[in-house]
Design a protein around this motif. Structure first.
Motif, PDB file in Angstrom:
ATOM      1  N   GLU A 256       0.847  -1.197   0.000  1.00  0.00           N
ATOM      2  CA  GLU A 256       0.000   0.000   0.000  1.00  0.00           C
ATOM      3  C   GLU A 256       0.882   1.247   0.000  1.00  0.00           C
ATOM      4  O   GLU A 256       1.867   1.303   0.717  1.00  0.00           O
ATOM      5  CB  GLU A 256      -0.839  -0.044   1.289  1.00  0.00           C
ATOM      6  N   PHE A 257       0.511   2.233  -0.808  1.00  0.00           N
ATOM      7  CA  PHE A 257       1.307   3.465  -0.840  1.00  0.00           C
ATOM      8  C   PHE A 257       0.478   4.690  -0.461  1.00  0.00           C
ATOM      9  O   PHE A 257       0.890   5.814  -0.678  1.00  0.00           O
ATOM     10  CB  PHE A 257       1.926   3.664  -2.230  1.00  0.00           C
ATOM     11  N   LEU A 258      -0.728   4.479   0.083  1.00  0.00           N
ATOM     12  CA  LEU A 258      -1.584   5.636   0.366  1.00  0.00           C
ATOM     13  C   LEU A 258      -1.044   6.446   1.542  1.00  0.00           C
ATOM     14  O   LEU A 258      -0.377   5.921   2.429  1.00  0.00           O
ATOM     15  CB  LEU A 258      -3.026   5.216   0.619  1.00  0.00           C
TER      16      LEU A 258
ATOM     17  N   ASN B 257       9.523   3.858   0.887  1.00  0.00           N
ATOM     18  CA  ASN B 257       9.395   4.629   2.129  1.00  0.00           C
ATOM     19  C   ASN B 257      10.762   5.106   2.626  1.00  0.00           C
ATOM     20  O   ASN B 257      10.892   6.228   3.106  1.00  0.00           O
ATOM     21  CB  ASN B 257       8.704   3.793   3.215  1.00  0.00           C
TER      22      ASN B 257
ATOM     23  N   LEU C 111      11.880   8.092   0.490  1.00  0.00           N
ATOM     24  CA  LEU C 111      11.159   9.326   0.829  1.00  0.00           C
ATOM     25  C   LEU C 111      11.654   9.900   2.157  1.00  0.00           C
ATOM     26  O   LEU C 111      11.833  11.112   2.298  1.00  0.00           O
ATOM     27  CB  LEU C 111       9.649   9.063   0.882  1.00  0.00           C
TER      28      LEU C 111
ATOM     29  N   ILE D 273      13.542  13.631   2.810  1.00  0.00           N
ATOM     30  CA  ILE D 273      13.200  14.626   3.835  1.00  0.00           C
ATOM     31  C   ILE D 273      14.430  14.937   4.693  1.00  0.00           C
ATOM     32  O   ILE D 273      14.741  16.101   4.955  1.00  0.00           O
ATOM     33  CB  ILE D 273      12.043  14.115   4.730  1.00  0.00           C
TER      34      ILE D 273
ATOM     35  N   PHE E 270       8.274  16.132  -1.296  1.00  0.00           N
ATOM     36  CA  PHE E 270       9.059  15.583  -0.182  1.00  0.00           C
ATOM     37  C   PHE E 270      10.412  16.255  -0.033  1.00  0.00           C
ATOM     38  O   PHE E 270      11.397  15.655   0.337  1.00  0.00           O
ATOM     39  CB  PHE E 270       9.180  14.048  -0.292  1.00  0.00           C
TER      40      PHE E 270
ATOM     41  N   LYS F  79      10.357  19.256   1.716  1.00  0.00           N
ATOM     42  CA  LYS F  79       9.938  20.310   2.631  1.00  0.00           C
ATOM     43  C   LYS F  79      10.707  20.143   3.938  1.00  0.00           C
ATOM     44  O   LYS F  79      10.548  19.124   4.630  1.00  0.00           O
ATOM     45  CB  LYS F  79       8.432  20.152   2.882  1.00  0.00           C
TER      46      LYS F  79
ATOM     47  N   TYR G 258      10.165  13.856   9.979  1.00  0.00           N
ATOM     48  CA  TYR G 258       9.063  12.967   9.623  1.00  0.00           C
ATOM     49  C   TYR G 258       8.638  12.108  10.807  1.00  0.00           C
ATOM     50  O   TYR G 258       9.439  11.769  11.659  1.00  0.00           O
ATOM     51  CB  TYR G 258       9.417  12.091   8.424  1.00  0.00           C
TER      52      TYR G 258
ATOM     53  N   PHE H  49       7.100   5.772   8.244  1.00  0.00           N
ATOM     54  CA  PHE H  49       8.521   6.051   7.955  1.00  0.00           C
ATOM     55  C   PHE H  49       9.454   5.623   9.098  1.00  0.00           C
ATOM     56  O   PHE H  49      10.429   4.907   8.849  1.00  0.00           O
ATOM     57  CB  PHE H  49       8.737   7.532   7.617  1.00  0.00           C
TER      58      PHE H  49
ATOM     59  N   PHE I 190       0.998  14.075  13.549  1.00  0.00           N
ATOM     60  CA  PHE I 190       2.289  13.898  12.853  1.00  0.00           C
ATOM     61  C   PHE I 190       2.354  14.636  11.531  1.00  0.00           C
ATOM     62  O   PHE I 190       3.426  14.880  10.999  1.00  0.00           O
ATOM     63  CB  PHE I 190       2.630  12.406  12.698  1.00  0.00           C
ATOM     64  N   LYS I 191       1.175  14.986  10.999  1.00  0.00           N
ATOM     65  CA  LYS I 191       1.106  15.840   9.811  1.00  0.00           C
ATOM     66  C   LYS I 191      -0.316  16.410   9.742  1.00  0.00           C
ATOM     67  O   LYS I 191      -1.135  16.141  10.625  1.00  0.00           O
ATOM     68  CB  LYS I 191       1.468  15.075   8.546  1.00  0.00           C
TER      69      LYS I 191
ATOM     70  N   GLU J 299       1.842  20.870   9.806  1.00  0.00           N
ATOM     71  CA  GLU J 299       1.559  21.692   8.629  1.00  0.00           C
ATOM     72  C   GLU J 299       0.070  21.793   8.295  1.00  0.00           C
ATOM     73  O   GLU J 299      -0.319  21.625   7.129  1.00  0.00           O
ATOM     74  CB  GLU J 299       2.381  21.198   7.426  1.00  0.00           C
TER      75      GLU J 299
HETATM   76  C1  UGA Z   1       3.775   7.410   4.056  1.00  0.00           C
HETATM   77  C2  UGA Z   1       4.037   7.347   2.547  1.00  0.00           C
HETATM   78  O1  UGA Z   1       4.022   8.676   1.988  1.00  0.00           O
HETATM   79  C3  UGA Z   1       2.956   6.502   1.863  1.00  0.00           C
HETATM   80  O2  UGA Z   1       3.272   6.378   0.474  1.00  0.00           O
HETATM   81  C4  UGA Z   1       2.924   5.127   2.502  1.00  0.00           C
HETATM   82  O3  UGA Z   1       1.863   4.332   1.979  1.00  0.00           O
HETATM   83  C5  UGA Z   1       2.686   5.246   4.002  1.00  0.00           C
HETATM   84  O4  UGA Z   1       3.724   6.076   4.568  1.00  0.00           O
HETATM   85  C6  UGA Z   1       2.720   3.859   4.578  1.00  0.00           C
HETATM   86  O5  UGA Z   1       3.792   3.227   4.544  1.00  0.00           O
HETATM   87  O6  UGA Z   1       1.664   3.350   4.959  1.00  0.00           O
HETATM   88  P1  UGA Z   1       2.110   8.798   5.649  1.00  0.00           P
HETATM   89  O7  UGA Z   1       2.779   8.096   6.788  1.00  0.00           O
HETATM   90  O8  UGA Z   1       0.625   8.913   5.620  1.00  0.00           O
HETATM   91  O9  UGA Z   1       2.529   8.077   4.272  1.00  0.00           O
HETATM   92  O10 UGA Z   1       2.676  10.267   5.648  1.00  0.00           O
HETATM   93  P2  UGA Z   1       3.466  11.234   4.635  1.00  0.00           P
HETATM   94  O11 UGA Z   1       2.533  12.139   3.967  1.00  0.00           O
HETATM   95  O12 UGA Z   1       4.404  10.465   3.798  1.00  0.00           O
HETATM   96  O13 UGA Z   1       4.307  12.092   5.701  1.00  0.00           O
HETATM   97  C7  UGA Z   1       5.220  11.456   6.607  1.00  0.00           C
HETATM   98  C8  UGA Z   1       5.924  12.480   7.447  1.00  0.00           C
HETATM   99  O14 UGA Z   1       6.876  13.197   6.678  1.00  0.00           O
HETATM  100  C9  UGA Z   1       5.029  13.525   8.108  1.00  0.00           C
HETATM  101  O15 UGA Z   1       5.416  13.661   9.459  1.00  0.00           O
HETATM  102  C10 UGA Z   1       5.321  14.792   7.331  1.00  0.00           C
HETATM  103  O16 UGA Z   1       5.174  15.939   8.133  1.00  0.00           O
HETATM  104  C11 UGA Z   1       6.756  14.580   6.936  1.00  0.00           C
HETATM  105  N1  UGA Z   1       7.169  15.295   5.694  1.00  0.00           N
HETATM  106  C12 UGA Z   1       6.622  14.954   4.500  1.00  0.00           C
HETATM  107  C13 UGA Z   1       8.151  16.275   5.759  1.00  0.00           C
HETATM  108  O17 UGA Z   1       8.686  16.600   6.834  1.00  0.00           O
HETATM  109  N2  UGA Z   1       8.545  16.896   4.591  1.00  0.00           N
HETATM  110  C14 UGA Z   1       8.017  16.559   3.391  1.00  0.00           C
HETATM  111  O18 UGA Z   1       8.438  17.153   2.368  1.00  0.00           O
HETATM  112  C15 UGA Z   1       7.021  15.573   3.342  1.00  0.00           C
END
Ligand code: UGA
Length: 407
Positions: free
Chosen positions: A138-140, A194, A197, A201, A236, A238, A243, A248, A306-307, A367
């Motif tokens: 899953e990548f959502l 993951n 990504l 960050i 990604f 930012k 994170y 992650f 967390f976000k 954010e």
């Molecule tokens: C992440 C992946 O983006 C999904 O593709 C994956 O399916 C999911 O993990 C998983 O393994 O189930 P998610 O945990 O919902 O998704 O959150 P993200 O939107 O990826 O953000 C993760 C963290 O990174 C947040 O704390 C966010 O604030 C931080 N972040 C994100 C940054 O600090 N900078 C960025 O540019 C992007």
């Protein structure tokens, strides 16, 4: 099709709702009967934009249950149970429990592992239980889950062709690229994605640290300039307080450990993890430098999840920041659009809290888009933007992560 989904967390609930909306008959199972009762009564225990509406809309062909017998006759069963870490290593107990429960009532279904599992897990289960196993990672993203399930960048399906094709067919409606491969490759693609990504960050956060030392430098502009390069891309990149979330931190840790057992050191991912762990200390240092002390400071912290767009606090950097500030003797008041956590001093009304004359500093820790309104509020107190969502020009005393500041 008759489809089962086991584990009704974010991933399971969204998968069940979207597949029901596509006309399939869905049995959604969770061993937590209180949770099932809430789903059945329409009191959806997960905050995810659009999820509740989609579940209610598809009531007729989406049944929630705690009874495995209901899965008799289903052709495909998605397993979306948690795979938490135990001492840094992945714990597969929930997956195994789900598989043996399925095996006892339905031996013909294709079992699809959606949970993140280390490479080799699917094949091991296939051999141990003699069941048809397909990996479909899953990548959502939380907060964007419905959209990501309807329009994923790609669908990855791993397993024997006959079964993999059937699972791929379920996702055909997305019109996204579908890659059919081995189970091991599918499982690896999830971890590698993951980890990459998370590394992206941490990379920009390290550049942010450097920017703070260079007059006229700002990581926001550096990231923008880098992002125009199509080989790098703007997403990604930012900079911020790091994170968090349920994926992650857990996945990078489990991947490092897994590789270690194979005799490989994941040097880059280890460094990304270390950079992330240092982020909170960095904010504390910025505050300490500005005020000469942390003890006794009155801080208004904006955001605890967390976000943005989620009530999820798992591995939240904002929550870690809160605890670190308290531990160092600051008085912290928190505002979050959807969370109020027991034991934390929450502010109900953001405007009132911002007008409190006793506040020494405001820190943006999550954010949430609604925090943009601060730009029009003529705020005089120092504001530390830990997520770089605000325009510095709109504040008298702005301190941004990754921005030179000699104030
Ligand atoms: C992440 C992946 O983006 C999904 O593709 C994956 O399916 C999911 O993990 C998983 O393994 O189930 P998610 O945990 O919902 O998704 O959150 P993200 O939107 O990826 O953000 C993760 C963290 O990174 C947040 O704390 C966010 O604030 C931080 N972040 C994100 C940054 O600090 N900078 C960025 O540019 C992007």
């Amino acid at each position: 099709m008759n489809i089962g989904v086991i584990g009704i967390g974010f991933v399971g609930a969204v998968t069940a709702a979207v597949l029901a909306d596509q006309g399939n008959s869905i049995i959604a199972l969770d061993i937590d009967s209180d949770k099932i009762a809430r789903f059945n009564s329409g009191d959806i225990p997960i905050f995810e934009p659009g999820l509740k509406e989609l579940i209610l809309k598809n009531k007729k062909n989406l049944k929630f249950t705690a009874d495995y017998k209901m899965l008799r006759g289903t052709e495909i069963i998605f397993v979306a149970v948690p795979t938490p870490n135990l001492n840094g290593k992945i714990n597969l107990d929930y997956v195994y429990r789900a598989i043996s429960s399925i095996k006892s009532i339905n031996n013909d279904a294709i079992i699809v592992i959606k949970s993140t599992v280390i490479p080799g897990t699917g094949s091991k289960i296939k051999n141990e239980f003699n069941v048809n196993i397909v990996s479909n990672p899953e990548f959502l993203r939380e907060g964007n889950a419905i959209e990501d399930t309807l329009h994923p960048d790609r669908v990855i399906v791993g397993g024997e062709e006959e079964y993999a094709e059937k699972v791929a067919n379920v996702w055909k409606f997305t019109n996204s690229p579908i890659l059919i491969t081995t189970r091991e490759n599918a499982e690896l693609i999830k971890y590698a994605s993951n980890s990459f990504l998370a590394t992206k960050i941490s990379f920009i956060n390290e550049i942010a640290n450097l920017c703070e030392k260079i007059p006229n430098a700002d990581v926001e502009t550096v990231a923008k300039g880098m992002g125009y390069d199509r080989r790098i891309g703007p997403l990604f990149l930012k900079a911020g307080i790091g994170y968090g979330g349920s994926c992650f931190p857990k996945d990078t840790e489990a991947f490092i450990k897994y590789a270690e057992e194979l005799g490989e050191e994941m040097k880059i991912i280890k460094a990304a993890k270390k950079v992330n762990e240092d982020r909170i200390g960095r904010i504390i240092d910025i505050l300490g430098k500005k005020f000469g002390k942390i003890k006794g400071l009155n801080i208004l912290q904006l955001g605890i999840s967390f976000k943005e767009n989620t009530n999820d606090l798992r591995e939240s950097q904002a929550l870690k920041l809160y605890h670190s500030l308290i531990e160092k003797g600051a008085n912290v008041m928190v505002f979050d659009p959807v969370n109020s956590v027991e034991g934390i001093n929450f502010c109900e009304n953001l405007d009132d809290c911002l007008n409190d004359n006793d506040i020494h500093a405001v820190i943006v820790a999550t954010e949430w888009p609604e925090f943009k309104k601060l730009e029009n509020m003529n705020i005089k107190i120092p504001i530390i933007d830990g997520r770089r969502i605000l325009n510095p020009e709109k504040f008298e005393r702005f301190i941004g992560i990754g921005r030179y500041c000699d104030d």
